[in-house]
Design an enzyme around this catalytic site. Sequence first.
Site, mmCIF file in Angstrom:
data_model
loop_
_atom_site.group_PDB
_atom_site.id
_atom_site.type_symbol
_atom_site.label_atom_id
_atom_site.label_comp_id
_atom_site.label_asym_id
_atom_site.label_seq_id
_atom_site.Cartn_x
_atom_site.Cartn_y
_atom_site.Cartn_z
ATOM 1 N N THR A 1 0.874 -1.181 0.000
ATOM 2 C CA THR A 1 0.000 0.000 0.000
ATOM 3 C C THR A 1 0.906 1.224 0.000
ATOM 4 O OG1 THR A 1 -1.661 -1.187 1.281
ATOM 5 C CG2 THR A 1 -1.882 1.200 1.160
ATOM 6 N N LYS B 1 0.308 5.158 8.222
ATOM 7 C CA LYS B 1 0.900 5.495 6.916
ATOM 8 C C LYS B 1 -0.183 5.664 5.846
ATOM 9 C CE LYS B 1 1.992 1.907 4.696
ATOM 10 N NZ LYS B 1 1.374 0.924 3.819
ATOM 11 N N LYS C 1 -7.326 1.837 -3.015
ATOM 12 C CA LYS C 1 -6.950 1.241 -1.725
ATOM 13 C C LYS C 1 -6.996 2.303 -0.611
ATOM 14 C CE LYS C 1 -4.863 -1.393 1.415
ATOM 15 N NZ LYS C 1 -5.335 -2.616 2.026
HETATM 16 P P1 NAP Z 1 5.632 -6.344 7.210
HETATM 17 O O1 NAP Z 1 5.389 -7.594 7.986
HETATM 18 O O2 NAP Z 1 6.396 -5.251 7.853
HETATM 19 O O3 NAP Z 1 6.336 -6.778 5.828
HETATM 20 C C1 NAP Z 1 7.091 -5.935 5.017
HETATM 21 C C2 NAP Z 1 8.380 -6.646 4.701
HETATM 22 O O4 NAP Z 1 9.114 -5.921 3.718
HETATM 23 C C3 NAP Z 1 9.273 -6.775 5.939
HETATM 24 O O5 NAP Z 1 9.590 -8.144 6.133
HETATM 25 C C4 NAP Z 1 10.503 -5.941 5.575
HETATM 26 O O6 NAP Z 1 11.719 -6.429 6.054
HETATM 27 C C5 NAP Z 1 10.486 -6.017 4.060
HETATM 28 N N1 NAP Z 1 11.204 -4.910 3.427
HETATM 29 C C6 NAP Z 1 11.029 -3.577 3.638
HETATM 30 N N2 NAP Z 1 11.884 -2.872 2.869
HETATM 31 C C7 NAP Z 1 12.594 -3.783 2.161
HETATM 32 C C8 NAP Z 1 13.628 -3.659 1.201
HETATM 33 N N3 NAP Z 1 14.084 -2.463 0.829
HETATM 34 N N4 NAP Z 1 14.148 -4.797 0.674
HETATM 35 C C9 NAP Z 1 13.690 -6.009 1.067
HETATM 36 N N5 NAP Z 1 12.710 -6.179 1.984
HETATM 37 C C10 NAP Z 1 12.171 -5.067 2.521
HETATM 38 O O7 NAP Z 1 4.246 -5.727 6.736
HETATM 39 P P2 NAP Z 1 2.951 -6.449 6.108
HETATM 40 O O8 NAP Z 1 1.885 -6.507 7.136
HETATM 41 O O9 NAP Z 1 3.336 -7.678 5.376
HETATM 42 O O10 NAP Z 1 2.481 -5.316 5.082
HETATM 43 C C11 NAP Z 1 3.176 -5.055 3.881
HETATM 44 C C12 NAP Z 1 2.429 -3.974 3.095
HETATM 45 O O11 NAP Z 1 1.093 -4.436 2.823
HETATM 46 C C13 NAP Z 1 2.261 -2.645 3.842
HETATM 47 O O12 NAP Z 1 2.339 -1.595 2.928
HETATM 48 C C14 NAP Z 1 0.855 -2.741 4.442
HETATM 49 O O13 NAP Z 1 0.305 -1.458 4.650
HETATM 50 C C15 NAP Z 1 0.144 -3.532 3.356
HETATM 51 N N6 NAP Z 1 -1.002 -4.351 3.798
HETATM 52 C C16 NAP Z 1 -0.946 -5.065 4.963
HETATM 53 C C17 NAP Z 1 -2.046 -5.842 5.326
HETATM 54 C C18 NAP Z 1 -2.056 -6.624 6.605
HETATM 55 O O14 NAP Z 1 -3.152 -7.024 7.056
HETATM 56 N N7 NAP Z 1 -0.912 -6.932 7.222
HETATM 57 C C19 NAP Z 1 -3.170 -5.896 4.511
HETATM 58 C C20 NAP Z 1 -3.167 -5.198 3.301
HETATM 59 C C21 NAP Z 1 -2.071 -4.425 2.957
HETATM 60 P P3 NAP Z 1 12.001 -6.614 7.634
HETATM 61 O O15 NAP Z 1 11.585 -8.039 7.882
HETATM 62 O O16 NAP Z 1 13.459 -6.383 7.799
HETATM 63 O O17 NAP Z 1 11.152 -5.618 8.362
#
Ligand code: NAP
Length: 345
Positions: A98, A241, A173
């Site tokens: 997102t 965010k 979104k």
């Molecule tokens: P998350 O668990 O923080 O996953 C993001 C991952 O991306 C982390 O593992 C992070 O690494 C990795 N990352 C960040 N920068 C990077 C880079 N430059 N190179 C390689 N890896 C990198 O978050 P999430 O819940 O999966 O959400 C991800 C996205 O989807 C967000 O934008 C969120 O708003 C959106 N979203 C989430 C949900 C939900 O229910 N969780 C639903 C819809 C949309 P690290 O492990 O080192 O932190």
Amino acid sequence: MQIRKIAFIGTGIMGANIAGHIMDAGYDLTVNNRTKEKAEALLARGAHWADTPAEAAADADVIFTMVGYPGDVEDVYLATDGLIRTAKKGAWLIDLTTSSPQLARDIHDAAEVEDKHAFDCPVTGGEQGAIDGTLTLIAGISETAAAPVLPVLESFSSKIFYFDQPGGGQTAKLCNQVSLASCMVGYADALALAEQSGIDAEKVLEVMASGTGGSGASRTLAPKSLAGDYKPGFLAEHLRKDIGLALQRSEELEITLPGAETAFTLFDMLCQIGGSRMGTQALTLLYQEEAACAAAGLDWSLLDQGDEDDEHECCCGHDHEHGDGHECCGGHGHGHECHCHDHEH
Ligand code: NAP
């Protein structure tokens, strides 16, 4: 083009589950994540590891990204060794994060110049939707143009909405997120009123579910709030965010979104006092006594320390100097156009 090799960058809460479904569908998968441990389960199942996004993308037909913030997306796509340069000609670059609609347009245009196909494709359905492979996809591309990658998209989704233009998926979104944010404030208000009035809050949720006051958020998240289960499916800092990005867009359009303004204030407060990595359902803690907050790991003395140390007020999670952090939504400077505002880069 026959799609065989897929790269997946960002194997966090959502990405690891989505990548698992792509593997289940029989594709050859290479993964990269900032923290390698979060990819271990996929590696144990036979995914290949790459040390950098560029290495992961090198010979991939389709590259998915599911990172945290617009700043991360910008790094992965537009840096010198980013995907726009390093992916092979003809590759598909699909961002599930997102993120900012303008950044999505920039990435689409930059990819086109390099003979690659890029589109924004944020998702909704939460962690459970990712686990079940039933996410709803919100694509910034037309159905016809996306046809070559449809089989891969269908491996982890049950519904796809096409918004036909670059950035259209992200804009849709953000509309969903402002509605979600207000629904969350709505049920948090309702639970506080029920509890302070001494009536059965669980029964109030049942009333809401059978009437018009309920929402997806009150059905799935309010029971967790009541049970004191603040484990993240969706991180509070990520909703902050998203609301920040929507408010940025509303300013560009010169409109006000009062519901989103209120929700931003509350989620920003939750993040400032130590709740950034809690699930969004921790919002209800803000309505409770300080002792209950402390027991859950929150510290009210941290509130507004961001005035001296801007880090707390920023939505991007990066260390850099900000102006008024209220409006930050996750971009940062790499010599590209900045997608947040009020920053001093
Ligand atoms: P998350 O668990 O923080 O996953 C993001 C991952 O991306 C982390 O593992 C992070 O690494 C990795 N990352 C960040 N920068 C990077 C880079 N430059 N190179 C390689 N890896 C990198 O978050 P999430 O819940 O999966 O959400 C991800 C996205 O989807 C967000 O934008 C969120 O708003 C959106 N979203 C989430 C949900 C939900 O229910 N969780 C639903 C819809 C949309 P690290 O492990 O080192 O932190």
